[in-house]
Motif scaffolding. Structure first.
Motif, PDB file in Angstrom:
ATOM      1  N   LEU A 145       0.854  -1.184   0.000  1.00 58.78           N
ATOM      2  CA  LEU A 145       0.000   0.000   0.000  1.00 58.78           C
ATOM      3  C   LEU A 145       0.887   1.230   0.000  1.00 58.78           C
ATOM      4  CD1 LEU A 145      -2.416  -1.157   2.832  1.00 58.78           C
ATOM      5  CD2 LEU A 145      -2.808  -1.295   0.372  1.00 58.78           C
ATOM      6  N   SER A 146       0.461   2.261  -0.691  1.00 58.62           N
ATOM      7  CA  SER A 146       1.275   3.475  -0.752  1.00 58.62           C
ATOM      8  C   SER A 146       1.250   4.217   0.578  1.00 58.62           C
ATOM      9  CB  SER A 146       0.774   4.390  -1.863  1.00 58.62           C
ATOM     10  OG  SER A 146      -0.526   4.852  -1.548  1.00 58.62           O
ATOM     11  N   GLN A 147       0.204   4.033   1.327  1.00 58.29           N
ATOM     12  CA  GLN A 147       0.138   4.639   2.651  1.00 58.29           C
ATOM     13  C   GLN A 147       0.485   3.571   3.690  1.00 58.29           C
ATOM     14  OE1 GLN A 147      -3.649   6.473   3.395  1.00 58.29           O
ATOM     15  NE2 GLN A 147      -3.668   7.643   1.477  1.00 58.29           N
ATOM     16  N   ASP A 148       0.957   4.010   4.811  1.00 57.45           N
ATOM     17  CA  ASP A 148       1.340   3.074   5.861  1.00 57.45           C
ATOM     18  C   ASP A 148       0.096   2.726   6.684  1.00 57.45           C
ATOM     19  OD1 ASP A 148       2.756   1.568   7.631  1.00 57.45           O
ATOM     20  OD2 ASP A 148       3.376   3.303   8.843  1.00 57.45           O
ATOM     21  N   LEU A 149      -0.609   1.709   6.229  1.00 57.31           N
ATOM     22  CA  LEU A 149      -1.904   1.381   6.828  1.00 57.31           C
ATOM     23  C   LEU A 149      -1.905  -0.054   7.320  1.00 57.31           C
ATOM     24  CD1 LEU A 149      -4.152   2.780   3.967  1.00 57.31           C
ATOM     25  CD2 LEU A 149      -3.576   3.938   6.107  1.00 57.31           C
ATOM     26  N   GLU A 150      -2.688  -0.280   8.337  1.00 57.25           N
ATOM     27  CA  GLU A 150      -2.850  -1.644   8.816  1.00 57.25           C
ATOM     28  C   GLU A 150      -4.055  -2.263   8.130  1.00 57.25           C
ATOM     29  OE1 GLU A 150      -3.199  -3.978  13.107  1.00 57.25           O
ATOM     30  OE2 GLU A 150      -3.331  -1.781  12.958  1.00 57.25           O
ATOM     31  N   ALA A 151      -3.867  -3.432   7.556  1.00 59.52           N
ATOM     32  CA  ALA A 151      -4.972  -4.116   6.881  1.00 59.52           C
ATOM     33  C   ALA A 151      -5.626  -5.098   7.843  1.00 59.52           C
ATOM     34  CB  ALA A 151      -4.461  -4.853   5.646  1.00 59.52           C
ATOM     35  N   GLU A 152      -6.924  -4.945   8.002  1.00 62.45           N
ATOM     36  CA  GLU A 152      -7.695  -5.876   8.823  1.00 62.45           C
ATOM     37  C   GLU A 152      -8.207  -6.976   7.911  1.00 62.45           C
ATOM     38  OE1 GLU A 152     -11.875  -5.724  11.405  1.00 62.45           O
ATOM     39  OE2 GLU A 152     -11.209  -4.026  10.178  1.00 62.45           O
ATOM     40  N   LYS A 181      -6.277  10.937   3.694  1.00 65.75           N
ATOM     41  CA  LYS A 181      -6.529  11.863   2.597  1.00 65.75           C
ATOM     42  C   LYS A 181      -5.355  11.823   1.612  1.00 65.75           C
ATOM     43  CE  LYS A 181      -7.226  16.898   2.196  1.00 65.75           C
ATOM     44  NZ  LYS A 181      -7.836  16.925   0.872  1.00 65.75           N
ATOM     45  N   GLY A 182      -5.678  11.918   0.307  1.00 63.82           N
ATOM     46  CA  GLY A 182      -4.626  11.932  -0.705  1.00 63.82           C
ATOM     47  C   GLY A 182      -4.657  10.670  -1.547  1.00 63.82           C
ATOM     48  N   ASP A 183      -3.529  10.397  -2.188  1.00 64.60           N
ATOM     49  CA  ASP A 183      -3.467   9.239  -3.083  1.00 64.60           C
ATOM     50  C   ASP A 183      -3.326   7.943  -2.298  1.00 64.60           C
ATOM     51  OD1 ASP A 183      -3.695  10.756  -5.318  1.00 64.60           O
ATOM     52  OD2 ASP A 183      -1.530  10.935  -5.654  1.00 64.60           O
ATOM     53  N   LEU A 184      -4.011   6.936  -2.786  1.00 66.85           N
ATOM     54  CA  LEU A 184      -3.818   5.589  -2.250  1.00 66.85           C
ATOM     55  C   LEU A 184      -3.581   4.668  -3.433  1.00 66.85           C
ATOM     56  CD1 LEU A 184      -4.004   3.355  -0.013  1.00 66.85           C
ATOM     57  CD2 LEU A 184      -6.432   3.195  -0.604  1.00 66.85           C
ATOM     58  N   SER A 185      -2.451   3.951  -3.405  1.00 69.04           N
ATOM     59  CA  SER A 185      -2.282   2.933  -4.433  1.00 69.04           C
ATOM     60  C   SER A 185      -2.083   1.584  -3.753  1.00 69.04           C
ATOM     61  CB  SER A 185      -1.127   3.274  -5.374  1.00 69.04           C
ATOM     62  OG  SER A 185       0.082   3.230  -4.668  1.00 69.04           O
ATOM     63  N   VAL A 186      -2.628   0.561  -4.400  1.00 71.81           N
ATOM     64  CA  VAL A 186      -2.620  -0.793  -3.849  1.00 71.81           C
ATOM     65  C   VAL A 186      -1.990  -1.701  -4.889  1.00 71.81           C
ATOM     66  CG1 VAL A 186      -4.057  -2.691  -3.044  1.00 71.81           C
ATOM     67  CG2 VAL A 186      -4.739  -0.325  -2.570  1.00 71.81           C
ATOM     68  N   HIS A 187      -0.971  -2.420  -4.493  1.00 70.55           N
ATOM     69  CA  HIS A 187      -0.353  -3.390  -5.394  1.00 70.55           C
ATOM     70  C   HIS A 187      -0.441  -4.762  -4.749  1.00 70.55           C
ATOM     71  CE1 HIS A 187       2.413  -5.191  -8.260  1.00 70.55           C
ATOM     72  NE2 HIS A 187       3.017  -5.760  -7.213  1.00 70.55           N
ATOM     73  N   TYR A 188      -0.932  -5.717  -5.523  1.00 67.10           N
ATOM     74  CA  TYR A 188      -0.959  -7.110  -5.045  1.00 67.10           C
ATOM     75  C   TYR A 188      -0.313  -7.965  -6.104  1.00 67.10           C
ATOM     76  CZ  TYR A 188      -2.721 -11.761  -3.884  1.00 67.10           C
ATOM     77  OH  TYR A 188      -2.821 -13.097  -3.586  1.00 67.10           O
ATOM     78  N   GLU A 189       0.484  -8.922  -5.676  1.00 68.30           N
ATOM     79  CA  GLU A 189       1.000  -9.898  -6.635  1.00 68.30           C
ATOM     80  C   GLU A 189       1.132 -11.238  -5.950  1.00 68.30           C
ATOM     81  OE1 GLU A 189       4.736  -7.871  -7.652  1.00 68.30           O
ATOM     82  OE2 GLU A 189       5.766  -9.575  -6.722  1.00 68.30           O
ATOM     83  N   ALA A 190       0.996 -12.281  -6.734  1.00 67.69           N
ATOM     84  CA  ALA A 190       1.042 -13.625  -6.157  1.00 67.69           C
ATOM     85  C   ALA A 190       1.484 -14.618  -7.223  1.00 67.69           C
ATOM     86  CB  ALA A 190      -0.328 -14.032  -5.618  1.00 67.69           C
ATOM     87  N   VAL A 191       2.100 -15.667  -6.743  1.00 67.73           N
ATOM     88  CA  VAL A 191       2.361 -16.825  -7.603  1.00 67.73           C
ATOM     89  C   VAL A 191       1.446 -17.946  -7.121  1.00 67.73           C
ATOM     90  CG1 VAL A 191       4.046 -18.530  -8.342  1.00 67.73           C
ATOM     91  CG2 VAL A 191       4.725 -16.122  -8.050  1.00 67.73           C
ATOM     92  N   VAL A 192       0.700 -18.487  -8.059  1.00 65.31           N
ATOM     93  CA  VAL A 192      -0.369 -19.414  -7.688  1.00 65.31           C
ATOM     94  C   VAL A 192      -0.264 -20.660  -8.555  1.00 65.31           C
ATOM     95  CG1 VAL A 192      -2.874 -19.702  -7.556  1.00 65.31           C
ATOM     96  CG2 VAL A 192      -1.851 -17.468  -7.098  1.00 65.31           C
ATOM     97  N   ASP A 193      -0.399 -21.802  -7.930  1.00 67.53           N
ATOM     98  CA  ASP A 193      -0.457 -23.056  -8.676  1.00 67.53           C
ATOM     99  C   ASP A 193      -1.906 -23.522  -8.782  1.00 67.53           C
ATOM    100  OD1 ASP A 193       2.181 -23.326  -9.228  1.00 67.53           O
ATOM    101  OD2 ASP A 193       2.436 -25.223  -8.142  1.00 67.53           O
TER     102      ASP A 193
END
Lengths: 293, 293, 293, 293
Positions: free
Chosen positions: D51-58, D76-88
């Motif tokens: 996450l671009s912001q320092d946030l705790e994910a519940e 307030k402001g921009d929030l960007s979320v990046h997720y990546e995974a390797v999956v079988d």
């Protein structure tokens, strides 16, 4: 194949109906549209209207449709209405292959009203559906016939499966309905394809069980010009055995009775008899119009 | 309060519109309804129609509405249409307290068409709603005004919140719309209560931003008989500053332009100027009709 | 005002129902949801299920709802089902002023499912409507109560005015319905405002005529945390006299009987008796929840 | 034909997405469902959430679906979320002829929820339609495939032709839509025929243009018992190249992002790469399920 039947091909029908009402409060207005239209190809030879109450009927013929309306102000108690008429039909039977669609460039402007969506005919919502099912077909009488065949094949005729609020959209999803619904859907597809179409209420020869019937007229172009051609997607009546009462955008415009005030309605009794034909004569399958405009 | 304005109370407006289209294939039919109606109380003193292409306009006045249509077959390329007119309005201003609802027993039969539901006005579905909100109110001009007030108070006027398929039913649920939607809903409530009502497209003085406007006419009974009285549930225009183009069951019937074929449409430019009034004159709040029938 | 009733404020009810079916072909599956839930605040002291056929009931408790389902495969012929139970309710009665809405930031994630639209609760379409009617009200128990009051005041409770396809959108337009419809609309408004809400089927003390009842639970935050609070927009039952059978997104999820195969259904007979209260005791008007989560 | 692929037939995908938001006011809750499910046949080997912001994910895993949700309260402001995974993925490929429909008598009771209509899947309204089109077909995998073929053949895949309120009923009338709409309609037909079906959101290999995809799972009975079998009525993705994020009744339940508060959303960027396959490998056409239950 001749374009017209000769004079000896006129057909004579005797039609009648009996309507009954219980009026709770006096001076209740009723508007009826049960009388046979007078239009080219449909001649009313004699007719009689009888009311159980001694009422004066105020009469009105709608100029744009030819529908004959009358209004009475009924007194408290029972009201019965009897109408009967002898009507000659002289439909033109045209070779379907000679009947084309008329392009928008040449449609009479007063006919273009019947391209518009109406309460029970949401043709604006069915553009893509109509194009995908019927857009590729050759234009002409055959395309409207294909629409009616599609409806006949894809829908069940089920008494009681719809009500007075049911529209073409509903019918298409529910895949069932009665003559009113079949007609609305056929009209919707026609309009969505640019073919003017309207709703017709009629006395229908050999309809079983006997009742008021609803069919469709589409504006097409025969050898003698533009005309309203008749279609019955229910296949329940002979195209040359229909005595028109009302034409309109959809069922909203051709109610046989519009009561105002507190009224209980009985079930109408409707009869039609061919005075010069056998009841087991084959149904007409050719293109039929009452008269080129 | 006098029932009529005198001759010196005529108001003069200059209206105009500019429409632009890009036609992809030649011989594309267009039907326009942009010309000011000629009807009692609305006199067209001069007018001019200019097309960028050298086309012949086929003209038609719909008998039941007075709408003036013309059709052209446009060639490939740009088409621009300019219309301008000077129009005198001589609205009757009637004391609202003297305007009653007309019972079904006396409604002209040709007016009763405007009791029926139509594509964008599902009055048959809103019977109970209308009864519960407005059924208890005193009948008359004030009840239609109450309907319009209710709509003004309960809906947001939000550009872009509806589209060409939006109907009164949708608008009531979404609680927002534009002039077209406000009018459909007002018409629906009127019809559900037994008050004939129709859709009016018009040039509207002081409408901001300038555009074609949509308002409502309800059939009521003034001191001189039945007439169409004007209502604007958006409160955006002066009742005595409306130059009618079209009247009809709903928006489907009064499109200012119906193109057939592949066409790209520009945004219309619409103008109206009062030739004898100040733009900051107070809006009329009295009952206004163009002419008793 | 105390937050909780003491032990001596438990209420004891005896509930029962008799269901009858005619099964045309053997091995017809039925799924029932007629048994009282076992949940904090609702204790089933004794219960008995009797089937006219000698069938094995396959049982299932839905983990996310606590609904108790059983399935039987009925043989051809008559099937009757009798269920009866004695149930203690220990509702918490909370001061309404102390019950707040819970912001989305703190809603339990498993509860957020009840913010979503469902088949009969098109809350996504009623956002603006809900905002305009209820958006300005102070948040909390009182706002949900205001929603229920609005529904009670604006709708008619009319047996037979709706059917199994009727949704909140339809009900809002038709302004009438039964307990199922009132509840769907209340749930729709709640969800549109960001308040989780669900449908509850129940045995309802003093409901007249006796039948299965439908009410609403909204997730709110009392002094002891988040909990499902009960509301009855029909005002037909006492909030502390409801024995829950099923909770779910809407009526689709809590059918008391889902038959598969050709079956004719009789009318259910439903009874509830308070073992320790007088039938003319005043209805509870305070905020009621079975147990804070 | 073997029922199962061997170990060497596992397929490995790398998936990722980038989401961007502009938050107008601080402490705005977001719920995301973008992480790959952990379920039999789909193994998450590694993953990373940034996450671009320092946030705790519940975090929360929905027990009945296995959907993985997380909530953050964004500043307030921009929030960007990046997720990546390797999956079988280790899908079972089953002979379609061996896959039957499971009768209601044996359906697991927790699966029966997926027979119910939901917001965007009005299966209750499409009973007759489904019976008339598909009722006569042999039951089994082939019938669900026939439903998907029908949808593929009768509908246009048209970006922008639907919105977030569009339901199966609308799609059937409009005859166009996107993956969401195709799936809703397929699910509706399945449920109407008594086949449990649910909505699946996924990363889809070779989907062009890349985006989140929506497909369908129907509960059928393979040689090893009941299982969710995968169908893609759009034919845009390989059945063995789908990495599931969410399953639910319909699109309402599997939104990849549910923001609360004033937020502007950017367009998501979605990627999927097969780590051990060629992009031009033929699409799987056999029956595929992740794991028999």
């Amino acid at each position: 194949m001749p374009n017209r039947r000769g004079e000896d091909e006129r057909m004579r029908y005797k039609v009648s109906c009996d309507l009954g009402y219980e009026v709770e409060e006096g001076c209740a207005p009723f508007v009826f549209n049960i009388e046979a239209q007078r239009r080219p190809g449909q001649e009313v030879l004699e007719e009689r209207l009888t009311l159980s109450q001694d009422l004066e009927a105020e009469r009105f013929v709608m100029p744009e449709s030819g529908n004959r309306y009358f209004r009475v102000l009924a007194g408290k108690g029972d009201l019965s209405v009897h109408y009967e008429a002898v009507v000659d039909l002289a439909p033109e039977v045209v070779d379907p292959a000679a009947v084309r669609e008329m392009p928008a460039a040449r449609l009479p402007l007063e006919v273009m009203t019947h391209l518009l969506p109406s309460r029970y005919v949401e043709s604006d919502l069915l553009q893509t559906f109509a194009q995908k099912e019927f857009g590729h077909l050759p234009q002409g009488y055959g395309r409207v016939a294909a629409i009616c065949n599609w409806i006949h094949d894809h829908l069940d005729y089920t008494a009681g499966s719809s009500d007075e609020h049911t529209s073409a959209r509903d019918t298409l999803l529910q895949r069932q309905g009665v003559c009113r619904d079949f007609s609305h859907l056929a009209i919707a597809f026609c309009r969505a394809l640019g073919i003017p179409a309207r709703f017709v209420s009629a006395y229908a020869w050999r309809l079983s069980p006997p009742d008021f019937h609803a069919v469709v007229e589409a504006w097409l172009e025969g050898p003698e010009g533009g005309a309203w051609f008749l279609f019955d997607p229910t296949r329940k009546a002979a195209a040359d055995g229909l005595v028109r009462m009302g034409v309109g955008r959809d069922a909203a415009e051709v109610a046989f009775c519009s009561p105002f005030g507190k009224v209980t309605c009985g079930k109408p009794e409707v009869r039609i008899e061919a005075l010069d034909r056998d009841a087991d004569e084959a149904l007409t399958v050719e293109a039929v119009t009452l008269a080129a405009a």
